[in-house]
Each structure stands twice: as C-alpha cells, then as structure tokens.
Design an enzyme around this catalytic site. Structure first.
Site, PDB file in Angstrom:
ATOM      1  N   HIS A  36       0.813  -1.221   0.000  1.00 37.08           N
ATOM      2  CA  HIS A  36       0.000   0.000   0.000  1.00 37.08           C
ATOM      3  C   HIS A  36       0.847   1.272   0.000  1.00 37.08           C
ATOM      4  CE1 HIS A  36      -3.574  -2.499   1.749  1.00 37.08           C
ATOM      5  NE2 HIS A  36      -3.386  -2.690   0.456  1.00 37.08           N
ATOM      6  N   CYS A  88       4.964  17.530 -11.897  1.00 34.37           N
ATOM      7  CA  CYS A  88       6.279  17.282 -12.505  1.00 34.37           C
ATOM      8  C   CYS A  88       6.904  15.973 -12.033  1.00 34.37           C
ATOM      9  CB  CYS A  88       7.227  18.440 -12.241  1.00 34.37           C
ATOM     10  SG  CYS A  88       7.810  18.513 -10.521  1.00 34.37           S
ATOM     11  N   CYS A 143       7.227  23.624  -8.286  1.00 36.41           N
ATOM     12  CA  CYS A 143       6.605  23.956  -9.576  1.00 36.41           C
ATOM     13  C   CYS A 143       5.162  24.412  -9.396  1.00 36.41           C
ATOM     14  CB  CYS A 143       6.659  22.752 -10.513  1.00 36.41           C
ATOM     15  SG  CYS A 143       5.359  21.529 -10.245  1.00 36.41           S
ATOM     16  N   THR A 176      -3.312  -9.148  10.745  1.00 35.97           N
ATOM     17  CA  THR A 176      -4.257  -8.705   9.717  1.00 35.97           C
ATOM     18  C   THR A 176      -5.455  -9.638   9.678  1.00 35.97           C
ATOM     19  OG1 THR A 176      -4.622  -8.371   7.350  1.00 35.97           O
ATOM     20  CG2 THR A 176      -2.903  -9.924   7.947  1.00 35.97           C
ATOM     21  N   ASN A 188      -3.056 -13.568  14.999  1.00 35.47           N
ATOM     22  CA  ASN A 188      -3.939 -12.399  14.986  1.00 35.47           C
ATOM     23  C   ASN A 188      -4.711 -12.285  16.290  1.00 35.47           C
ATOM     24  OD1 ASN A 188      -4.873 -10.161  13.269  1.00 35.47           O
ATOM     25  ND2 ASN A 188      -6.874 -11.115  13.510  1.00 35.47           N
TER      26      ASN A 188
HETATM   27 ZN    ZN Z   1       6.327  19.685  -9.295  1.00 33.36          ZN
END
Ligand code: ZN
Length: 247
Positions: free
Chosen positions: A118, A129, A153, A191, A214
């Site tokens: 994940h 970018c 950016c 889990t 578990n």
């Molecule tokens: Zn960027």
C-alpha cells in the site's frame, strides 16, 4: 501466551528454508499506530471515503487534514515484531516481508526486502512534474504537516500511498506473488485479511506451513498453526534469542 504454540511456531521458523511474513495493521499497533479503519472519519465521511482517489482529487485539504492526523506517525518506533523480522532476515532465515502498512517501520528496524503493497507515507510525488519528496522535505516542514504540501513547480504533492479506488503497483504485486509462491512457510500476522486484493495473495502459497497470528480469531482453511494473540508477543527478540539464535 500459549507456550505450546510458541514452541511449535519457533520450530517451524527454524526449519523453514523460504520464510515469508505477510503483515497488516496489527503489526504496528504496539508502535502506537492505530488501524485507521477503526477511527471515526471527518464530518459524514468514513475513513474509507476519505482515503480514496476521488476524495483526494475533490477535497484535497480535508484529505490532508485526516491524513496527517490519523495516518502519519513520524515519531513511531519499530516494536519487537519489526525487530524480530529484521533479525531473521539478517540471519538469512527470512526471504521477504510483505506489508499492508504504510509506516515504514520495517525498514526502520533494519529489514531490507520489504514489499509495501500500500505504499509508504515517507515517500511523496508532485502530481505535476513527478518530483520526489520525502516526508521530511521542505514542502512538508513549511506547512508543519497541516494543509496541502506543494511542489516548487506549484503542483500538489501526493503521498505514495495506494488510496481506495487506486490499483496496487504492478511491480509490488509481482514481487509479492513470487515470494509467496516460493515460500515453504508463510506467516500472516496482525491482519484480518479483509483488504482486497492483498487478501487474495495467500492463494499463491503452495508451501508446507501456513501460520496465522492475529488478535481476533479468524478461520482460514489449511492453517498449520492458528495463534490468537499479539504478534509482538510471539515474534520478538527474546524469543529469537531463546529459540533461534543458535541455528
Ligand atoms: Zn512539481
């Protein structure tokens, strides 16, 4: 703790040639990282709604509010279970750790071969970018982990975390399936295996020992050992030193 089961588990680990560990939220509970699925959401949304691709797109600010509050734990430290698994790998007794967690604690404990199904809160990318930012980088520090991190950016930075509605990384899927199909022992820890498609990965296991550790009781077909308890009580450095050190 069930000593009989612990001894059986240690014997299985000791005799395995290709051991793989598959872990979930319960592995990090002892590091004080709660399972966000148990948390209340924001306003009328469930955590699953918030941690989704569309919510990120449409409500970026609210997404980050929940995310920084409930999913990012930068001060968390590896617990006994993380350390145990790192020791196994160091002693060439473990092939891979596959995790559903995004906290980076296995690597912090010293594990090298970690497949993060994940993703990780530690890694982030600019959506415009594609520039990489770690969570300690300037855009995160500048906002003090509140609000929306922005790239130089101007683009929005997105965590390298697999959100609901998003597909798992192909490369990670392949690596996980390869490790599981090669394993003679697969230990599933902390889990309930409810998150698809990770849950379906155990179908690729063809080995001898399928172990489940578990907190809540789960029944899966074909288990060699089913342990009801905390993973870190069974998988910890004391037990490593006592049962596995002199292999
Ligand atoms: Zn960027």
């Amino acid at each position: 703790m069930d000593i009989e089961k612990l001894e059986k588990l240690m014997k299985i680990i000791k005799n395995s040639k290709h051991l793989v560990f598959f872990g979930g939220a319960g592995v990090s509970t002892a590091s004080n990282i709660p399972d966000f699925r148990g948390e209340h959401g924001l306003y009328n949304y469930t955590p699953e709604d918030i941690i989704s691709h569309s919510f990120f797109k449409e409500h970026t600010k609210e997404f980050y509010e929940f995310y920084f509050d409930k999913m990012v734990y930068l001060d968390a430290l590896p617990n006994e279970c993380h350390k145990f698994l790192a020791l196994l790998e160091e002693n060439k007794m473990l092939d891979a750790v596959i995790t559903q967690n995004i906290d980076g604690l296995h690597q912090k404990a010293g594990s090298k071969n970690v497949i993060e199904l994940h993703g990780s809160v530690l890694r982030n990318y600019c959506m415009k970018c594609n520039r990489f930012y770690d969570i300690y980088s300037k855009p995160f520090k500048d906002i003090n982990y509140k609000g929306i991190p922005k790239c130089d950016c101007g683009g929005i930075i997105k965590p390298d975390v697999v959100l609901y509605e998003e597909a798992l990384n192909e490369n990670d899927i392949t690596k996980a399936i390869n490790a599981i199909s090669k394993a003679d022992t697969l230990i599933i820890g902390g889990t309930s295996l409810v998150v698809y498609p990770a849950a379906s990965f155990i179908r690729f296991f063809r080995g001898e020992n399928l172990v489940l550790i578990n907190l809540s009781e789960i029944n899966i077909d074909g288990l060699s050992l089913n342990i009801n308890g905390k993973v870190e009580e069974y998988l910890n450095t004391d037990n490593f030193n006592k049962y596995l050190k002199e292999k």
